[in-house]
Design an enzyme around this catalytic site. Structure first.
Site, short mmCIF file in Angstrom:
data_model
loop_
_atom_site.label_atom_id
_atom_site.label_comp_id
_atom_site.label_asym_id
_atom_site.label_seq_id
_atom_site.Cartn_x
_atom_site.Cartn_y
_atom_site.Cartn_z
N ARG A 77 0.83 -1.21 0.00
CA ARG A 77 0.00 0.00 0.00
C ARG A 77 0.87 1.26 0.00
NH1 ARG A 77 -1.88 0.76 4.42
NH2 ARG A 77 -1.22 -1.15 5.46
N HIS A 92 -9.78 -3.85 12.81
CA HIS A 92 -8.76 -4.50 11.97
C HIS A 92 -8.32 -5.77 12.70
CE1 HIS A 92 -4.57 -4.37 9.89
NE2 HIS A 92 -5.47 -4.93 9.10
N SER A 141 -0.04 -5.43 10.10
CA SER A 141 0.36 -6.31 9.01
C SER A 141 1.53 -7.21 9.43
CB SER A 141 0.78 -5.44 7.83
OG SER A 141 0.93 -6.23 6.70
#
Ligand SMILES: Nc1ncnc2c1ncn2[C@@H]1O[C@H](COP(=O)(O)OP(=O)(O)O)[C@@H](O)[C@H]1O
Ligand SMILES: C=C(OP(=O)(O)O)C(=O)O
Ligand SMILES: [Mn+2]
Length: 522
Positions: free
Chosen positions: A54, A213, A231
């Site tokens: 990203r 998330h 992540s």
């Protein structure tokens, strides 16, 4: 003479738009267009060029009347003015009007029909459309809680920063007034799912639903577990477990009725993937799956150990490719919450139990660490604090999500654990990563309630409660000081990390004293 203004509906009427193609058709188109090749296991294999992750610095929210006073403007939520957005939209639509072909899919986000967002996706690439089909829910709702959002994805269109108000040629711009996400200048498909996640992080709290998330799964007794983490900390890996039904691997909502997946598919990292360690994910990769930046050998077999294109290699597949799943992707209220962190300093214990205040402290902190580099011998990791374990995706102030989570934890008597899936025995470079099999054993013990009665000892710096035994895990592993060669060096490292936590937490001025003092003692 002014150029005719185009809108999405007009664009969609054009002959070059392929609508609602099946998975098989999209794979065929992708191959015919030379967007990728078939791998030996049947997956569609593509490369994304310059961007293999990203691009947070290129993400914008359009500042309009509807959202102006709600958004937490800053580095994460950078404003784009309405006129700039409208100008950029025109340019992208004109560009797409000229494209050889376009692909259009109708999908949805939010598996609880009370909170479903209809999502429409127009892409230049067939494989981006396939990605959207695999990652979102397939059924387009006719009656829905929210007005539809349309993602317009033109990977080859490049913005002109001087004219368009972007930072570079790349942009991910979302407008709540126009209900559009505009993506250009990058081919990384993760932008599609994470931009709709950002939209849901704005919409759901307005309906008194917490958006998170995290991954989620549910056991035989309806016992739901959530795994929060940034992540690479293990959300996708640890939520895929044969003994529990998978609800989702990355994004969820928590309403008065329980939790629900926002997505319909998973986006797994494939670096070093093996059938032995991660059988569910390995076997989910088959026809219909999109493999991103995975190197294939001469026989077109994926070489998951090859990171020459990127460390962030990915597989996108529908959740139905996993054997044991909850259908629909919903369940009751969580019993256990696990905060995952991949601590590259080797400081945090592999598992510890959090008090309510510690849970709030660690949720607001959102700690994990990035590795300094991927070259051998690089020993300096970097601490990352990403509030609510998802700062890049949160349009509202972190306290909004944290307050909602605190209330839900209280109301449903949830037990919260902190799990370090990173290093032990030394920092990255000297220590080693905690074995996945041990992490799974500890996580299973926690979600099955086996740790409730096991005595704990308190970490001298972080004040965390570390169980003294977990069946199936060597006891020495449970207290990190015992794994380090020199206890004094460990304490030094722990203190240094504690200071980073303290420093980071100074931004949460409005946190209660009880939460502030639930941090490390230095
Ligand atoms: N102890 C561990 N716990 C969890 N994951 C681990 C562990 N050791 C190594 N890994 C690897 O770390 C990565 C975790 O990534 P992933 O589950 O995709 O994270 P996320 O979904 O949170 O981004 C996987 O490649 C997994 O194989
Ligand atoms: C897709 C992503 O999610 P995660 O790494 O958390 O799986 C991302 O952050 O780009
Ligand atoms: Mn993931």
């Amino acid at each position: 003479m002014p150029m005719t203004v185009l809108n999405i509906e007009e664009l969609l009427k054009k002959e070059h738009v392929f609508k609602q193609l099946s998975v098989a058709e999209l794979v065929e188109h992708a191959i015919r267009n030379n967007e990728g090749v078939l791998a030996e296991n049947g997956a569609l294999s593509v490369e994304t060029g310059k961007f293999t992750g990203r691009s947070p610095k290129d993400k914008f929210i359009v500042r309009d009347q509807s959202c102006e006073t709600h958004i937490d403007w800053g580095h994460v939520n950078q404003p784009m003015e309405s006129d700039k957005f409208e100008q950029l939209l025109q340019k992208v639509l004109r560009y797409m009007n000229e494209a050889d072909q376009l692909y259009y899919t109708e999908a949805a986000a939010g598996a609880d029909t009370h909170f479903t967002l209809p999502v429409r996706v127009v892409t230049e690439y067939a494989w981006h459309n396939l990605f959207a089909k695999q990652l979102f829910l397939r059924e387009y709702p006719t009656v829905a809680a929210f007005e539809p959002f349309t993602v317009v994805y033109a990977p080859h269109f490049k913005a002109d920063p001087l004219v368009d108000g972007t930072n570079s040629e790349t942009f991910i711009a979302m407008s709540f007034e126009h209900r559009i996400v505009l993506i250009g200048g990058t081919e990384y498909a993760g932008e599609i799912k994470k931009s709709i996640f950002s939209v849901m992080n704005y919409l759901l709290p307005q309906q008194d639903v917490l958006s998170m998330h995290c991954s989620a799964n549910v056991g035989h007794e309806g016992d739901v577990a959530l795994f929060f983490g940034l992540s690479g900390t293990g959300k996708t890996t640890l939520s895929a477990d044969d003994s529990r039904q998978l609800i989702g691997d990355d994004e969820h909502g928590w309403s008065h009725d329980g939790v629900f997946n926002i997505e319909g598919g998973c986006y797994a990292k494939t670096v070093n993937l093996s059938r032995e360690k991660e059988p569910q994910i390995f076997d989910a990769i088959r026809f219909g799956t999109v493999l991103e930046n995975v190197v294939l050998d001469d026989t077109r077999t994926p070489d998951y150990d090859d990171t020459s294109l990127t460390e962030n290699t990915r597989a996108a597949y529908p959740i139905t490719a996993i054997d044991n799943i909850a259908i629909p992707s919903r369940a009751g209220h969580p019993k256990t919450i696990v905060f995952l962190t991949a601590d590259a300093y080797g400081v945090l214990p592999p598992i510890s139990k959090l008090t309510k205040e510690q849970a709030m402290y660690h949720f607001l902190s959102g700690y994990t660490s990035k590795l300094a580099g991927t070259e051998r011998g690089v020993t300096e990791p970097e601490a990352t604090f990403s509030t609510c374990f998802g700062s890049p995706f949160l349009p509202l102030i972190p306290e909004k999500y944290a307050t909602m989570l605190g209330e839900l934890i209280d109301r449903h008597g949830v037990t919260v654990y902190l799990v370090n899936t990173g290093w032990t025995g030394g920092a990255y470079g000297t220590g080693s990563r905690i074995k996945l099999a041990y992490t799974r054993t500890m996580v299973n013990a926690a979600v099955n309630g086996l740790l409730a009665d096991i005595p704990t000892e308190e970490h001298p710096v972080f004040g965390l409660h570390m169980p003294i035994e977990v069946p199936g895990v060597p006891s020495d592993l449970l207290n990190p000081v015992k794994v380090w060669a020199d206890p004094a060096v460990y304490t030094e490292q722990a203190t240094a990390l504690a200071h980073k936590f303290k420093q980071n937490f100074t931004r949460f001025v409005s946190a209660t004293d009880a939460i502030k003092s639930a941090g490390p003692r230095v």
